[in-house]
Scaffold this motif. Structure first.
Motif, mmCIF file in Angstrom:
data_model
loop_
_atom_site.group_PDB
_atom_site.id
_atom_site.type_symbol
_atom_site.label_atom_id
_atom_site.label_comp_id
_atom_site.label_asym_id
_atom_site.label_seq_id
_atom_site.Cartn_x
_atom_site.Cartn_y
_atom_site.Cartn_z
ATOM 1 N N GLU A 35 -3.256 0.173 7.968
ATOM 2 C CA GLU A 35 -1.933 -0.434 8.116
ATOM 3 C C GLU A 35 -1.361 -0.847 6.760
ATOM 4 O OE1 GLU A 35 -0.010 -4.305 10.461
ATOM 5 O OE2 GLU A 35 -2.160 -4.188 10.029
ATOM 6 N N VAL A 38 -0.166 2.201 4.846
ATOM 7 C CA VAL A 38 1.090 2.737 5.383
ATOM 8 C C VAL A 38 2.262 1.837 5.008
ATOM 9 C CG1 VAL A 38 2.373 3.274 7.493
ATOM 10 C CG2 VAL A 38 -0.036 3.947 7.285
ATOM 11 N N LYS A 39 2.106 0.534 5.198
ATOM 12 C CA LYS A 39 3.194 -0.411 4.895
ATOM 13 C C LYS A 39 3.574 -0.357 3.418
ATOM 14 C CE LYS A 39 2.639 -4.604 6.244
ATOM 15 N NZ LYS A 39 1.892 -5.858 6.481
ATOM 16 N N TYR A 41 3.291 2.092 1.350
ATOM 17 C CA TYR A 41 4.009 3.337 1.056
ATOM 18 C C TYR A 41 5.445 3.273 1.567
ATOM 19 C CZ TYR A 41 5.287 8.257 0.988
ATOM 20 O OH TYR A 41 5.934 9.437 0.760
ATOM 21 N N VAL A 55 6.083 7.136 11.669
ATOM 22 C CA VAL A 55 4.682 7.426 11.363
ATOM 23 C C VAL A 55 4.096 8.225 12.520
ATOM 24 C CG1 VAL A 55 2.396 6.455 10.938
ATOM 25 C CG2 VAL A 55 4.416 5.337 9.982
ATOM 26 N N LEU A 75 1.218 -1.063 13.746
ATOM 27 C CA LEU A 75 2.409 -0.649 13.010
ATOM 28 C C LEU A 75 3.701 -0.851 13.779
ATOM 29 C CD1 LEU A 75 1.246 2.707 11.338
ATOM 30 C CD2 LEU A 75 1.756 0.555 10.183
ATOM 31 N N VAL A 128 5.043 9.284 7.146
ATOM 32 C CA VAL A 128 3.577 9.206 7.030
ATOM 33 C C VAL A 128 2.933 9.967 8.183
ATOM 34 C CG1 VAL A 128 1.549 7.697 6.889
ATOM 35 C CG2 VAL A 128 3.757 6.897 5.991
ATOM 36 N N VAL A 130 -0.984 10.325 9.682
ATOM 37 C CA VAL A 130 -2.335 9.760 9.568
ATOM 38 C C VAL A 130 -3.301 10.592 10.402
ATOM 39 C CG1 VAL A 130 -3.744 7.678 9.705
ATOM 40 C CG2 VAL A 130 -1.261 7.479 9.386
ATOM 41 N N LEU A 162 -2.376 10.540 5.112
ATOM 42 C CA LEU A 162 -3.440 9.536 5.034
ATOM 43 C C LEU A 162 -4.573 9.918 5.968
ATOM 44 C CD1 LEU A 162 -4.309 6.672 4.036
ATOM 45 C CD2 LEU A 162 -3.003 5.747 5.969
#
Length: 497
Positions: A35, A38-39, A41, A55, A75, A128, A130, A162
């Motif tokens: 998390e 991601v945040k 980025y 995402v 998220l 993003v 993942v 990611l």
């Protein structure tokens, strides 16, 4: 150096038993680490969105998928649009629990059949992707569904990719891999080098040191760090060239290889370097003035490097091996032709067996040469691909048979191995600093010269291998144009590391 583990399941179990953690707590910590990545980025993304930053989380059926569902749930509370692509149905208890929680939180789910439509519809907002399909416990071939999904998302550009724990099957091409708890061997295979991107380690609710020290579970290898490099700086002034050893480089059919190795040795601290050729041909060739040439092996040598450019059918090779069998105190580096020529196999075997307790023999093969060496030693018939895919197991097999011998097995990530006779395990070190610039004729000759220089300066074989390999790799990073590196430039970059 950092510890690398073959399997962290025992570490997970010990962490739960020792510190009272649960799978749920550990999974939440894994998801929290993803998390934050991601945040961070998305907060630094520039450019407009049609709606909200999006995402996409790819989830498998096991606990790696559980991490993905937990991430998606976390998220969705950050003004981020989150979609989970269920590549496989949830199966493990934790994956099922996290899937249920994600559903109740309002996370949007799609099947892999809907992935293409989703990517087209969200192309502007998708920031993003993942990968939470398979973790480090996955083995074997990727299922068709997973391969199709990864083929699709690998084509996507201009976004963060990611990976959770490890890129699935080393097939997902990640920009960042967040690995959980401890470093794992699958992250450091040759195939993984182009897939993992930047590797970051996440805690699972306790510190890394606590996690790694829970059980009596030995790490498998060490990851070498830049700070581990020890350069052969001269610390006293009342010295002469003899203080720093005499490296002899055997020349053969391809004189250039021995010249490159000799110059590398001279530039890495050897006090004296001689190129030796029993045919006396070297004495009549235009070699650099700083290198000496001789028909006979000098009496005052401290290390001898043999094989680079020798020729696989050069009978002189056996004469040099006879010399080494008679002079066990002379440190030795073997490379290239001496390891692969059929006519040398018998004496190479005798030399390996004779140096078990000497700690002064280093081998520097690339995978193709190592495969041929294993065959010549009756240790199995392997292809080059077999060696690349099973470097650690084959290195352990070799070093277990030939205790005291140090192996530098070259590749995208270099593996250095030695079994000390008094220990019941093989010491393994992985060097990841090498670059594609080294994929050039002559680069291996430079490495051979560096290791020979350290052996000549009375360093032990394992230390010589580790520090020569690190210097070689770090010097390659100084090249700004990776297709243009030459052996001579590589040697010149030694002064910059």
């Amino acid at each position: 150096m950092e510890k690398i583990y073959a399997d962290t399941r025992e570490l997970d179990k010990a962490a739960r038993e020792t510190f009272g953690l649960t799978e749920d707590i550990m999974m939440e910590n894994a998801a929290a680490a993803l998390e934050e990545e991601v945040k961070s980025y998305i907060n630094n993304c520039t450019g407009p969105y049609l709606s909200r930053p999006t995402v996409l989380v790819l989830c498998g059926s096991g606990n790696n998928g559980g991490d993905g569902y937990a991430l998606a749930r976390r998220l969705i509370s950050h003004e981020i649009s989150v979609t989970v692509c269920q590549v496989f149905d949830a199966k493990s208890d934790m994956c099922l629990l996290q899937q249920e929680r994600a559903q109740k939180s309002g996370v949007h789910f799609i099947s892999f059949y809907e992935l293409d439509d989703f990517l087209n519809e969200s192309a502007f907002d998708l920031k993003v992707i993942v990968d939470c399909i398979f973790g480090s416990g996955f083995h074997g071939q990727l299922p068709v569904e997973a391969k199709a999904v990864l083929d699709t998302v690998n084509k996507e550009r201009k976004m963060l990719k990611l990976a959770c724990d490890i890129p699935s099957g080393n097939y997902f091409k990640a920009d960042v891999t967040v690995t959980m708890g401890a470093l794992k061997l699958p992250l450091y295979t040759d195939a993984a080098k182009d897939m993992c991107g930047t590797i970051k380690l996440a805690d699972l609710g306790i510190s890394r040191s606590s996690y790694e020290n829970c059980p009596s579970y030995l790490h498998e290898a060490f990851l070498l760090e830049e700070k581990d490099l020890i350069l052969p700086f001269r610390k006293t002034e009342n010295v002469n060239k003899g203080t720093f050893g005499h490296a002899v480089i055997i020349s053969g059919e391809k004189t250039g290889a021995s010249v490159i190795a000799g110059l590398a040795a001279l530039n890495f601290g050897a006090g004296l370097v001689t190129l030796c050729d029993k045919s006396a041909a070297i004495e009549n060739k235009n070699i650099p003035f700083e290198l000496m040439a001789s028909k006979d092996i000098p009496a005052n040598l401290t290390a001898l490097a043999l094989g680079m450019g020798l020729g696989v059918n050069n009978e002189a090779g056996n004469a040099y091996l006879d010399y080494l069998l008679e002079n066990k105190k002379v440190s030795v580096l073997l490379d290239a032709d001496i390891l692969t020529g059929d006519i040398f196999a018998k004496k190479v075997l005798q030399l390996l067996e004779s140096r078990r307790t000497c700690d002064n023999l280093v081998l520097t093969p690339h995978p193709k040469e190592f495969a041929k060496l294993l065959k010549n030693l009756d240790m199995g018939d392997y292809t080059t691909e077999d060696v690349v895919n099973n470097k650690l197991e084959l290195a352990k097999k070799f070093c277990t048979k030939f205790e005291g011998v140090t192996l530098i097995l070259k590749g995208a990530n270099v593996l250095i191995a030695q079994k000390i006779p008094s220990e019941d395990y093989v010491r393994l070190y992985i060097n990841t600093f090498g670059t594609a610039a080294l994929a050039k004729a002559g680069s291996g000759d430079v490495l051979a010269g560096l290791a020979a220089a350290l052996l000549a300066q009375h360093k032990n074989s394992l230390g010589s291998a580790v520090h020569a390999s690190l210097a070689h790799a770090l010097a390659s990073q100084k090249c700004d144009v990776n297709y243009a590196l030459t052996p001579m430039e590589l040697i010149s970059f030694l002064k910059q590391i």
